[in-house]
Design a protein around this motif. Structure first.
Motif, PDB file in Angstrom:
ATOM      1  N   VAL A 106       0.784  -1.047  -0.015  1.00 42.19           N
ATOM      2  CA  VAL A 106      -0.037  -0.070  -0.033  1.00 42.19           C
ATOM      3  C   VAL A 106       0.823   1.111  -0.162  1.00 42.19           C
ATOM      4  O   VAL A 106       1.869   1.465   0.717  1.00 42.19           O
ATOM      5  CB  VAL A 106      -0.931  -0.062   1.374  1.00 42.19           C
ATOM      6  N   GLU A 107       0.439   2.212  -0.864  1.00 42.47           N
ATOM      7  CA  GLU A 107       1.154   3.472  -0.724  1.00 42.47           C
ATOM      8  C   GLU A 107       1.072   4.581   0.331  1.00 42.47           C
ATOM      9  O   GLU A 107       0.069   4.195   1.088  1.00 42.47           O
ATOM     10  CB  GLU A 107       0.963   4.224  -2.121  1.00 42.47           C
ATOM     11  N   PHE A 108       2.116   5.302   0.705  1.00 37.38           N
ATOM     12  CA  PHE A 108       1.721   6.268   1.682  1.00 37.38           C
ATOM     13  C   PHE A 108       0.625   6.986   1.276  1.00 37.38           C
ATOM     14  O   PHE A 108       0.109   7.450   0.390  1.00 37.38           O
ATOM     15  CB  PHE A 108       3.083   7.153   1.684  1.00 37.38           C
ATOM     16  N   GLY A 109      -0.056   7.314   2.362  1.00 34.19           N
ATOM     17  CA  GLY A 109      -1.414   8.283   2.631  1.00 34.19           C
ATOM     18  C   GLY A 109      -1.508   8.801   4.157  1.00 34.19           C
ATOM     19  O   GLY A 109      -1.000   8.171   4.962  1.00 34.19           O
ATOM     20  N   LEU A 110      -2.259   9.937   4.165  1.00 37.67           N
ATOM     21  CA  LEU A 110      -2.633  10.336   5.372  1.00 37.67           C
ATOM     22  C   LEU A 110      -3.723   9.767   5.994  1.00 37.67           C
ATOM     23  O   LEU A 110      -3.916  10.169   7.194  1.00 37.67           O
ATOM     24  CB  LEU A 110      -2.533  11.739   5.165  1.00 37.67           C
ATOM     25  N   LEU A 115      -2.330   4.705   6.250  1.00 42.61           N
ATOM     26  CA  LEU A 115      -1.173   5.009   6.970  1.00 42.61           C
ATOM     27  C   LEU A 115      -0.786   3.729   7.840  1.00 42.61           C
ATOM     28  O   LEU A 115       0.624   3.230   7.701  1.00 42.61           O
ATOM     29  CB  LEU A 115      -1.276   6.123   7.843  1.00 42.61           C
ATOM     30  N   ILE A 116      -1.719   3.213   8.234  1.00 44.54           N
ATOM     31  CA  ILE A 116      -1.366   2.038   9.031  1.00 44.54           C
ATOM     32  C   ILE A 116      -0.916   0.622   7.945  1.00 44.54           C
ATOM     33  O   ILE A 116      -0.006   0.021   8.119  1.00 44.54           O
ATOM     34  CB  ILE A 116      -2.483   1.360   9.796  1.00 44.54           C
ATOM     35  N   ASP A 121       2.866  -3.054   5.880  1.00 43.14           N
ATOM     36  CA  ASP A 121       3.281  -3.767   4.703  1.00 43.14           C
ATOM     37  C   ASP A 121       4.739  -3.715   4.643  1.00 43.14           C
ATOM     38  O   ASP A 121       5.209  -4.523   3.832  1.00 43.14           O
ATOM     39  CB  ASP A 121       2.460  -3.273   3.422  1.00 43.14           C
ATOM     40  N   ARG A 122       5.251  -3.045   5.274  1.00 47.34           N
ATOM     41  CA  ARG A 122       6.759  -3.032   5.287  1.00 47.34           C
ATOM     42  C   ARG A 122       7.378  -3.545   6.548  1.00 47.34           C
ATOM     43  O   ARG A 122       8.721  -3.356   6.702  1.00 47.34           O
ATOM     44  CB  ARG A 122       7.418  -1.529   4.857  1.00 47.34           C
ATOM     45  N   SER A 123       6.800  -3.840   7.464  1.00 45.84           N
ATOM     46  CA  SER A 123       6.876  -4.335   8.801  1.00 45.84           C
ATOM     47  C   SER A 123       6.583  -6.010   9.215  1.00 45.84           C
ATOM     48  O   SER A 123       6.898  -6.876   8.481  1.00 45.84           O
ATOM     49  CB  SER A 123       7.078  -3.519   9.734  1.00 45.84           C
ATOM     50  N   VAL A 124       5.625  -5.611   9.804  1.00 47.06           N
ATOM     51  CA  VAL A 124       4.884  -7.096  10.245  1.00 47.06           C
ATOM     52  C   VAL A 124       4.527  -7.961   9.098  1.00 47.06           C
ATOM     53  O   VAL A 124       4.688  -9.284   8.775  1.00 47.06           O
ATOM     54  CB  VAL A 124       3.394  -6.694  11.032  1.00 47.06           C
ATOM     55  N   PHE A 125       3.912  -7.402   7.965  1.00 37.70           N
ATOM     56  CA  PHE A 125       3.305  -8.203   6.853  1.00 37.70           C
ATOM     57  C   PHE A 125       4.335  -8.081   5.656  1.00 37.70           C
ATOM     58  O   PHE A 125       3.845  -8.275   4.510  1.00 37.70           O
ATOM     59  CB  PHE A 125       2.174  -7.787   6.284  1.00 37.70           C
ATOM     60  N   ARG A 126       5.501  -7.753   5.726  1.00 39.81           N
ATOM     61  CA  ARG A 126       6.576  -7.337   4.705  1.00 39.81           C
ATOM     62  C   ARG A 126       6.572  -8.759   3.668  1.00 39.81           C
ATOM     63  O   ARG A 126       6.514  -8.737   2.480  1.00 39.81           O
ATOM     64  CB  ARG A 126       7.892  -7.261   5.116  1.00 39.81           C
TER      65      ARG A 126
END
Length: 307
Positions: A106-110, A115-116, A121-126
């Motif tokens: 998922v791309e970055f968003g406010l 955001l979560i 997607d880049r840590s727990v669910f990488r």
């Protein structure tokens, strides 16, 4: 060279067997069975991916291969590919559909939810996204597919387009001067029966054309299976047509060469951007002219009115 196959256990009663001389291990699990709506559940993909990673490690220990070729991972998660990558072996990917787009992080968003997702997607669910997978060595079965994957954020800029082929010896060409039997022009549709595949448009076209071909008549054959509701719709439409329609159901691939030769026209009616079209090649090799929509990968090799 020699090869072995690691695939899913879907609809199989055997953990492993031989397909010809190729050892096929059916150890991988699907995150959702085929025939059910697909899922993008990160937790489910994590669980299934962990199992598939373990099965890949087990296979690599047994086979000790020189290279791992990753193809058609639809519903298999990225677990096996990630495990192969971590082994240090060279990986070659082949893309033949758009399923990989569902693994784009998922791309970055406010917005809080986005955001979560961006963070997880880049840590727990990488391991459930493409964030941790190197797919730089790859091929795509058409330029259309490559561009559609790029549009959806799959990083395959260097993917090489390599068109698929068929074993033409399995599709002997019929005599090209063979007359149309009994004046009946037989049209064949062979493929999955879903609305986006468009066989209903063939029935509509055949009914319209039947009044405009002089003293010849048309007949339609539909070979394949698919969505039960849609198949019932096709059969209901056929009952009200002047053109006879025969439904063969799902037929073994070994019967297709003769079925192609028994027809005067092969119709490919897909309404979506098919990545490629092997049935076109099979019909052509059999000497049966192809009538097709020209969108998706098929538009890259079809030549209108080529004689």
């Amino acid at each position: 060279h020699s090869c072995s196959v690691l695939t899913s256990n879907f609809q199989s009663q055997h953990e492993q067997d031989y397909v010809g001389e190729v050892l096929t291990r059916r150890w991988l699990h699907l995150d959702v069975d085929f025939g059910q709506p697909p899922s993008i559940s990160r937790t489910r993909r994590m669980r299934v991916g962990s199992h598939n990673a373990a099965m890949m490690i087990r296979t690599l220990e047994a086979e000790k291969p020189d290279i791992v070729y990753v193809w058609s991972q639809l519903r298999l998660t990225l677990g096996a590919a990630l495990a192969a990558q971590q082994s240090g072996l060279p990986l070659a990917f082949n893309f033949n559909d758009e399923h990989l787009a569902s693994y784009v992080p998922v791309e970055f968003g406010l917005r809080p939810k986005q955001l979560i997702r961006f963070a997880t997607d880049r840590s727990v669910f990488r391991r459930t996204t493409l964030a941790g997978l190197d797919i730089s060595s790859s091929s795509s079965i058409s330029q259309c597919l490559k561009e559609r994957l790029l549009d959806k954020g799959v990083p395959i800029e260097n993917s090489q387009v390599i068109y698929q082929g068929i074993p033409i010896e399995r599709f002997p060409c019929k005599p090209l001067d063979k007359p149309v039997s009994d004046g009946v022009v037989k049209i064949l549709y062979a493929g999955q029966l879903h609305e986006y595949k468009g066989p209903h448009t063939l029935l509509e076209a055949a009914e319209r054309a039947s009044t405009q071909i002089g003293n010849r008549t048309l007949a339609v054959t539909i070979a394949g299976a698919g969505d039960a509701t849609y198949v019932e719709r096709l059969k209901n439409d056929a009952e009200h047509m002047q053109v006879p329609v025969e439904f063969l159901g799902q037929v073994p691939h070994s019967r297709l060469p003769q079925i192609y030769r028994d027809h005067e026209i092969f119709a490919f009616t897909s309404l979506w951007h098919e990545p490629f079209g092997l049935t076109h090649l099979e019909a052509m090799a059999s000497g049966t002219p192809v009538m097709s929509t020209a969108i998706g990968g098929t538009a890259e090799f079809l030549v209108h009115n080529l004689r």
